[in-house]
Design an enzyme around this catalytic site. Structure first.
Site, PDB file in Angstrom:
ATOM      1  N   ILE A 689       7.018   3.403  14.981  1.00  0.00           N
ATOM      2  CA  ILE A 689       7.580   3.815  13.698  1.00  0.00           C
ATOM      3  C   ILE A 689       6.661   4.718  12.901  1.00  0.00           C
ATOM      4  O   ILE A 689       7.027   5.183  11.824  1.00  0.00           O
ATOM      5  CB  ILE A 689       7.954   2.586  12.837  1.00  0.00           C
ATOM      6  CG1 ILE A 689       6.744   1.676  12.626  1.00  0.00           C
ATOM      7  CG2 ILE A 689       9.092   1.823  13.457  1.00  0.00           C
ATOM      8  CD1 ILE A 689       7.027   0.493  11.715  1.00  0.00           C
ATOM      9  N   ASP A 815      -7.700   8.034   0.217  1.00  0.00           N
ATOM     10  CA  ASP A 815      -6.714   8.737   1.057  1.00  0.00           C
ATOM     11  C   ASP A 815      -5.297   8.519   0.532  1.00  0.00           C
ATOM     12  O   ASP A 815      -4.387   8.205   1.287  1.00  0.00           O
ATOM     13  CB  ASP A 815      -6.818   8.265   2.505  1.00  0.00           C
ATOM     14  CG  ASP A 815      -6.137   9.231   3.483  1.00  0.00           C
ATOM     15  OD1 ASP A 815      -5.898  10.395   3.089  1.00  0.00           O
ATOM     16  OD2 ASP A 815      -5.842   8.822   4.615  1.00  0.00           O
TER      17      ASP A 815
END
Length: 929
Positions: A689, A815
């Site tokens: 996924i 991030d």
């Protein structure tokens, strides 16, 4: 032939179709000679031309249909100047239509439908100024409709469907005041409709189906004479007219499916008294369905699926009470919306004419009403993927006409009622992913025509009844996996003539794999993993030449792998992992499709399998030479020494690994590599996924997680630092807007390689990046409203505030970007991926410098990091600011339009001083029509 492809039948619309004059023009023998000429003979159309020329004083109409006429239409067709009607439909004519067709100036009716004509539509048709009907559908015509057709002022019916035509809707059409029917469906027309067909007061039929039209349909709202309107499968936007009853007062058929319409279904729809069909499937409608649709006494077809109708509230389905007054209703489909609340008892009052009742993928709660059994006319029922509870009502057995029953993906419990055996017309039964239990009733054997049977992921027990494969001889698809069928059960197979899929995985079956399976010659998928099968793999499986997937993993199988399995040409996935197989592995053409991990006795095979080389020992009775004895002895000593070294290293390694397992500290459930391998079907691509720089993410279902799906992040080799950092952060944080970790695993895989994985709560709505930019990968873009984007921004802001100020030790994410923001069932945002996160153990001024290696994502990294600045909350806030701009503009900071001269920030800054220019930077999906 009278064709009926969701439009008015030609033969019902105009008397010119019945070309009775042909009997006066040609004798029976002449017509027979025309239709019986073979392809290699003289062209039958040349013969037709000669006969018509000889009888030109009589030849006013020609009808040669469905006679398998082949060849091209000759230029001599232009000699038939007395023709008024020409019908050559449903033949095999090909090539270009000759320009001489324009010489037929008396022509009133032409029908070339259902052939293989190609090239452009002849401009010369414009010379046929008496033409009233032009039917050229279902050919291979290309190019645009010639603008010269503006001279055909007498045209009443134009059918050009199912060709390869392009361009915009011709403007000259609005001058054709006599037009009654226009059919443009299944071409490549584009652009906006605007005023191209305004003022056509006699137009009764309009089909724009399956093209690339866009913009608003408001220009259609003055075509009050329309009976049939089909705008489906285009890119239209805007809302339906609030006074739709005034726009289309005579409508009987309205279809708006597969577009981008927004807003609500207007309540004035109920005033269109003659409406028989209303379809608006796959749009972006929202709000309540009007409660007055019961006034549509002629309504037979209602399709509202794949929208955003409803609000998950208890009274969302109140409109069903009104629809029970529609006594002619045959088809009702409201699937894939947001309807909530109980399934009302009033559905028992629907008309007996109702054939299809489809409500799948909503938020409907409560039991299935017992009164469902009163709808004796039903042939298809779909309540799947809702929140239904309770037992399957026994009254279901009264629905003797049902051929398809879909109840999967709910919370139904109890057993399958024995009354199911009354459904002798049943072809499809889907009950998977519920909490059903007990035995399969023997009465199910009465459903001898069953083709698809799926009861997987339930709690069924007991023996699997023999009739499943002996009486149900028509079964094509059978999935009984992930249940608890008893180990004493014995699989009995009859003649599996048409079976293509069989999955009995993850039950308690034992004994040998039935050799009779080799008789199921059409079998394509065979899953038997996660049982206790023993003995050898039957060689008969090698006869299954149609097989694409075979999974026998996680059993107790022994012996060799049959060589015939390697000769199955279509095999895409062969999983024999975690058994007790031994011997030499045959060579497979596609070794990447084969998995044999966890079988220590296997050797040889394709190099990609990384198995040990097979050793061929001397046969009993053969003599050893002195040199051979010495070589064997030395080999034994060397092997023993290596084993000691490996053992010492392994113990040291195991001790080190054990420390890693506890990286999340106590309180987290343990999970092994084998459990994760099993839960992801061997880390199958079908369960993949997501992919990132540090690893891949798979969807899985762990037994110890109560059957709830999880996301397994499999770290790439060499990502130890990222794994350690993420564990260190995850064990310290708890917040509703942070991704919840379930457990971790640090171990060795079946090949002895380092294996590290993190298991997270599964987020059903994927990443924010997929929602903002799905149009880059898919034809259909999922749209986030402005309100939802604001909510997501707030969620992410709350998460950052917690990381910087609320946790025991301040944490810098480092991030932050859309692909690291996950959305749950309710579209609540969760920040994830802490592989680059930093713990700030002192004040914020003493953070770790990032100058050594800029780690993060280009476009989101704070500029000061590039100059050696220490990581800080301000760096995360910069990334957050970029994220907010991306939410507003729908553009990535790395978009191709941005370079050294312009960035996402400057792009937005230039528009801010001038309010009128702000619209230029806003995401197109947020703009109002």
């Amino acid at each position: 032939m009278c064709r009926n492809t969701m439009r008015l039948r030609y033969c019902d619309m105009h008397p010119f179709i019945i070309l009775s004059t042909i009997s006066a023009s040609f004798s029976a023998s002449q017509l027979h000679s025309i239709s019986s000429i073979e392809n290699n003979s003289a062209s039958p159309l040349h013969t037709l031309s000669r006969i018509a020329t000889d009888h030109k004083q009589l030849a006013s109409g020609i009808k040669v249909t469905e006679q398998k006429l082949d060849g091209v239409l000759p230029p001599s067709i232009g000699n038939l100047t007395f023709l008024r009607e020409l019908n050559l439909s449903s033949n095999s004519l090909h090539g270009e239509v000759p320009k001489e067709i324009g010489q037929l100036w008396r022509l009133r009716y032409i029908n070339l439908e259902g052939n293989a004509f190609q090239g452009k539509i002849p401009v010369e048709f414009s010379n046929c100024t008496n033409l009233q009907w032009m039917i050229i559908s279902h050919n291979n015509f290309s190019g645009q409709i010639p603008f010269q057709f503006g001279s055909l002022m007498k045209l009443t019916n134009l059918y050009v469907a199912e060709n390869n035509l392009v361009g915009e809707l011709p403007n000259f059409l609005r001058n054709f005041s006599s037009l009654t029917a226009l059919d443009f469906n299944t071409n490549y027309f584009q652009g906006e409709i605007q005023n191209s067909i305004q003022g056509l007061s006699n137009l009764t039929y309009l089909s724009l189906y399956s093209n690339n039209f866009s913009g608003s349909v408001s220009s259609l709202y003055n075509l009050s004479s329309l009976y049939i309107l089909d705008t489906s499968s285009n890119h239209f936007t805007g809302t339906l007219a609030r006074d739709i009853d005034l726009a289309f007062p005579k409508a009987t058929f309205l279809k708006f499916s597969y577009n981008n319409f927004t807003g609500e279904i207007p309540s004035s729809l109920s005033n269109i008294s003659g409406l028989t069909s209303f379809q608006i499937y796959a749009n972006d409608l929202a709000g309540r369905v009007p409660d007055n649709l019961g006034k549509l006494e002629h309504l037979s077809f209602l399709q509202l699926g794949r929208n955003h109708l409803g609000s998950r509230e208890s009274n969302d389905l109140s409109f069903l009470d009104s629809l029970t007054n529609c006594t002619k209703l045959e088809y009702m489909e409201i699937s894939d919306n947001r309807f909530g609340g109980l399934l009302p008892e009033s559905i028992a009052n629907f008309t007996l004419h109702l054939r299809t009742l489809s409500m799948w993928s909503n938020y409907i709660t409560g039991p299935i009403p017992e009164g469902i059994g009163e709808l004796s006319g039903l042939s298809s029922i779909s309540f799947s993927r809702n929140l239904l509870t309770g037992a399957i009502p026994n009254s279901i057995g009264k629905l003797a006409n049902v051929s398809a029953l879909y109840l999967y993906g709910n919370n139904l419990h109890g057993g399958i009622p024995s009354s199911i055996g009354n459904l002798t017309k049943l072809l499809t039964l889907r009950l998977e992913r519920n909490s059903l239990n007990g035995n399969i009733p023997s009465t199910l054997g009465n459903c001898k025509g069953m083709e698809s049977f799926d009861i997987s992921s339930n709690h069924f027990t007991g023996n699997l009844p023999d009739f499943l494969f002996t009486q149900l001889q028509s079964i094509i698809y059978c999935d009984i996996s992930r249940n608890s069928f008893a180990s004493a059960s014995h699989l009995v197979f009859g003649k599996l003539v048409v079976l293509k899929t069989l999955d009995v995985s993850y039950n308690n079956f034992s004994g040998e794999v039935p050799a009779e399976l080799g008789e199921a010659v059409q079998l394509q998928y065979l899953g038997m993993a996660g049982n206790s099968f023993e003995g050898s793999i039957p060689s008969s499986l090698g006869r299954l030449r149609s097989l694409t997937h075979l999974d026998l993993s996680d059993n107790n199988l022994s012996g060799p792998i049959p060589k015939d399995l390697a000769s199955i040409a279509n095999l895409q996935n062969l999983n024999l992992s975690f058994n007790k197989l031994e011997g030499e592995v045959p060579l497979f053409k596609n070794a990447s499709a084969v998995s044999v991990v966890g079988n220590s006795g296997l050797c040889g095979g394709n190099p990609e399998l990384h198995l040990q080389t097979c050793k061929h020992y001397l046969r009993k009775g053969e003599l050893f030479s002195r040199k051979a004895v010495i070589a064997v002895a030395l080999s034994a000593v060397t092997s023993f020494s290596l084993l000691v070294i490996v053992y010492i290293f392994f113990r040291t390694g195991r001790k080190h690994k054990r420390d890693d397992v506890d990286c999340l500290a106590e309180g987290y459930q343990r999970v092994t590599y084998r459990e994760l391998f099993k839960a992801t079907d061997g880390f199958a691509e079908s369960n993949l996924i997501g992919t990132g720089s540090f690893g891949d993410v798979y969807k899985a279902v762990l037994d110890q997680n109560e059957g709830k799906p999880v996301a397994v992040k499999l770290l790439k080799h060499g990502a130890t630092e990222s794994f350690t950092a993420e564990c260190e952060v995850l064990r310290r944080i708890r917040h509703r807007n942070l991704l919840s970790v379930v457990t971790s695993c640090s171990s060795l895989d079946s090949k002895g390689n380092d294996f590290k994985a993190l298991v997270f709560e599964f987020m059903s709505n994927g990443t924010l990046d997929n929602w903002l930019h799905s149009g880059e990968r898919h034809q259909e873009t999922r749209v986030l409203t402005l309100a939802k984007r604001v909510e997501i921004a707030i969620d992410v802001g709350c998460a950052l505030d917690y990381l910087h100020n609320g946790s025991e030790t301040p944490i810098i994410h480092c991030d932050l970007k859309p692909s690291n923001i996950l959305l749950d069932d309710d579209m609540v945002a969760h920040v994830g991926d802490f592989g680059l996160a930093k713990l700030i153990l002192g004040d914020f001024s003493g953070g770790e410098s990032m100058s050594a290696a800029l780690r993060g994502s280009i476009g989101y990294i704070a500029p000061e990091y590039g100059m050696g600045a220490a990581v800080s909350p301000q760096g995360d806030m910069y990334s957050y600011g970029i994220l907010l701009l991306e939410l507003i503009t729908g553009r990535r900071p790395t978009d191709d339009m941005f370079n050294y001269e312009i960035s996402l920030q400057s792009f937005c800054e230039r528009a801010l001083p001038v309010p009128d220019h702000v619209e230029e930077i806003v995401d197109q999906t947020l703009k109002l029509p």
